[in-house]
Design an enzyme around this catalytic site. Structure first.
Site, mmCIF file in Angstrom:
data_model
loop_
_atom_site.group_PDB
_atom_site.id
_atom_site.type_symbol
_atom_site.label_atom_id
_atom_site.label_comp_id
_atom_site.label_asym_id
_atom_site.label_seq_id
_atom_site.Cartn_x
_atom_site.Cartn_y
_atom_site.Cartn_z
ATOM 1 N N TYR A 1 1.056 -1.150 -0.098
ATOM 2 C CA TYR A 1 -0.046 0.144 0.070
ATOM 3 C C TYR A 1 0.869 1.339 -0.064
ATOM 4 C CZ TYR A 1 -3.829 -3.211 1.344
ATOM 5 O OH TYR A 1 -4.727 -4.078 1.301
ATOM 6 N N VAL B 1 -0.445 -9.536 -3.798
ATOM 7 C CA VAL B 1 -1.960 -10.182 -3.426
ATOM 8 C C VAL B 1 -2.889 -9.016 -2.732
ATOM 9 C CG1 VAL B 1 -1.145 -12.548 -3.473
ATOM 10 C CG2 VAL B 1 -0.941 -11.195 -1.338
ATOM 11 N N GLU B 2 -2.216 -7.770 -2.491
ATOM 12 C CA GLU B 2 -2.858 -6.714 -1.976
ATOM 13 C C GLU B 2 -2.234 -5.527 -2.379
ATOM 14 O OE1 GLU B 2 -3.788 -6.757 2.236
ATOM 15 O OE2 GLU B 2 -4.264 -8.770 2.444
ATOM 16 N N ASN B 3 -3.249 -4.635 -3.283
ATOM 17 C CA ASN B 3 -2.734 -3.406 -3.329
ATOM 18 C C ASN B 3 -4.144 -2.547 -3.638
ATOM 19 O OD1 ASN B 3 -1.936 -1.568 -6.225
ATOM 20 N ND2 ASN B 3 -0.957 -1.200 -4.652
#
Length: 473
Positions: free
Chosen positions: A310, A370-372
């Site tokens: 992030y 896998v997360e952004n």
């Protein structure tokens, strides 16, 4: 074309932030079910106070979340319309074993996830399944103190064996623990740890870490034995550290902070405790309790390294009155060269390329983002439509950065799943108003709303990104 034809585009959610139905279908309580919205959330998350029952003084957003428990068919249909190749999700441990270590699994829970996997298969979407996404059964916390106790290794391995056997042929991509390094920053969330007076906190956190690392290694080997097609990854809360200045002390602090972050992945990807960690244990007088065979077991390394990104973080070797900010449960010095989100998370697309290079140089294993995504306050019109150009801009710049890492730097990247592809409750704050999705969900921070789903502007944009394999941004 920069990205391979089999690049895995998709989105990500977590059971505790999306599913709801907390006590339906025989499910038991998990640690994250007990995190209230409001001022006590951080204190409970840190393990400073014991809070293992619901009370009438708090609102617990995970109880209902966005009620994907009852809406998953409609939600997966929207994911298919987006063109997802992969959907990252988690299984709730307590939906399978309500107490974490029951004699028999809960058939209703097994049937629920089978329904999800079959629905995904209908649309040709690969599931990427996290076994423990900030998920520790409350019964195991009450009886054993969470991951501080060796009993959780056996309970977790049995849970993993149960679901991997049950879903053989339906699921081939697995992650053992979500953001495993969060254990050190948020011990109750990451490991179900609650500290008592006189506890050596560092000793307990790293003992819990050892248990998780052993459990991850055992499951990695077991997954390959159950199905040779299985690919197993580890997962960290990513984002490298910048030195605040070119002072050597600041650069040293950045190195040390990166090492603290990568400690878990160094073990999962390389198969042994690094020397810097052993020296830290000596200095801090941390003596890990190990069983014969533990160090040998750690040699079962993961197939790929996945991470969330992030923001980058900034550190200094000097204690001065810096302006600080936050980002994904991490404190950071505010970087004057970067803009920030409404929640203070600093926006740094080039930092994603930097992180990809650092991870690939360090491990030489395939990577998976896998997360952004961008958490923002979305304002819908009367039809639930949100003109979220700010989210499109954020994601466009980060996708350009990952493409540069692949094309220019030679990083091996498996895929990209945006965080919160559908609005869900925030892990850090418990808010619904901190939205990430391409799909708006009508629900507010107090749990009010119709739960109606509607497409944002970013929905059609991301659909175009996937259709063009990242060429049309």
């Amino acid at each position: 074309m920069v990205l391979s034809e089999n690049f895995l585009w998709g989105g990500a959610t977590a059971a505790n932030q999306a599913e709801g139905g907390v006590l339906e279908g025989g499910r038991g309580l998990s640690n994250v079910d007990l995190l209230p919205i409001g001022k006590d959330r951080a204190t409970i998350s840190s393990g400073e106070i014991e809070h293992l029952e619901w009370d009438d003084n708090h609102f617990y957003p995970a109880k209902e979340a966005i009620d994907m428990y009852h809406h998953y068919k409609d939600d997966i249909k929207l994911f298919a319309e987006l063109g997802f190749k992969v959907y990252r999700m988690s299984i709730s441990w307590t939906r399978i074993f309500p107490n974490g270590d029951d004699e028999m699994p809960n058939q209703a829970g097994l049937d629920f996830y089978r329904g999800i996997f079959e629905e995904l298969k209908k649309y040709g979407i690969e599931p990427l399944v996290t076994l423990a996404h900030f998920d520790v059964p409350v019964s195991l916390i009450k009886r054993y103190g969470g991951w501080r106790d060796r009993h959780l290794v056996d309970a977790y391995v049995r849970y993993a064996q149960t679901v991997m056997t049950a879903y053989k042929g339906l699921v081939n991509y697995w992650l053992t623990f979500n953001e495993i390094n969060i254990l050190i920053h948020s011990p109750f969330v990451g490991g179900g740890l609650i500290f008592k007076e006189g506890d050596n906190k560092k000793q307990l956190m790293y003992q819990a870490a050892h248990h998780q690392l052993v459990a991850s290694s055992l499951v990695t080997k077991m997954a390959h034995d159950i199905d040779s097609e299985n690919q197993i990854g580890c997962m960290l809360a990513g984002g490298m550290h910048y030195p605040y200045s070119c002072r050597p002390e600041d650069y040293k602090e950045a190195i040390d902070s990166d090492r603290k972050n990568y400690f878990f992945i160094d073990v999962q990807a390389r198969g042994y405790y690094p020397n810097y960690a052993k020296k830290m244990f000596e200095r801090e007088q941390i003596e890990l309790e190990m069983l014969d065979g533990d160090l040998e077991c750690l040699k079962n390394t993961v197939d790929f390294v996945s991470f969330s990104y992030y923001s980058s973080r900034t550190v200094s070797g000097f204690e001065e009155d810096y302006e600080t900010t936050t980002g994904n449960l991490f404190r950071s010095i505010k970087n004057p060269n970067l803009e920030s989100t409404e929640w203070g998370w600093q926006i740094d697309p080039l930092g994603l390329r930097n992180a990809l290079n650092q991870l690939y140089d360090r491990y030489q294993k395939p990577l998976f983002i896998v997360e952004n995504g961008l958490g923002a306050k979305d304002v819908p019109d009367e039809n639930g439509y949100v003109a979220d150009d700010y989210r499109i801009d954020y994601m466009r710049k980060h996708i350009i950065a990952l493409k540069d890492a692949v094309e220019i730097d030679g990083v091996e990247l498996m895929g990209y799943t945006s965080w919160g592809c559908i609005d869900l409750i925030s892990a850090s704050t418990g808010q619904m108003s901190k939205r990430y999705g391409f799909i708006y969900v009508d629900r507010d921070d107090a749990g009010q709303g119709t739960l109606r789903r509607s497409k944002k502007k970013s929905f059609d944009w991301y659909k175009q990104v996937i259709t063009s394999n990242g060429e049309e941004l």
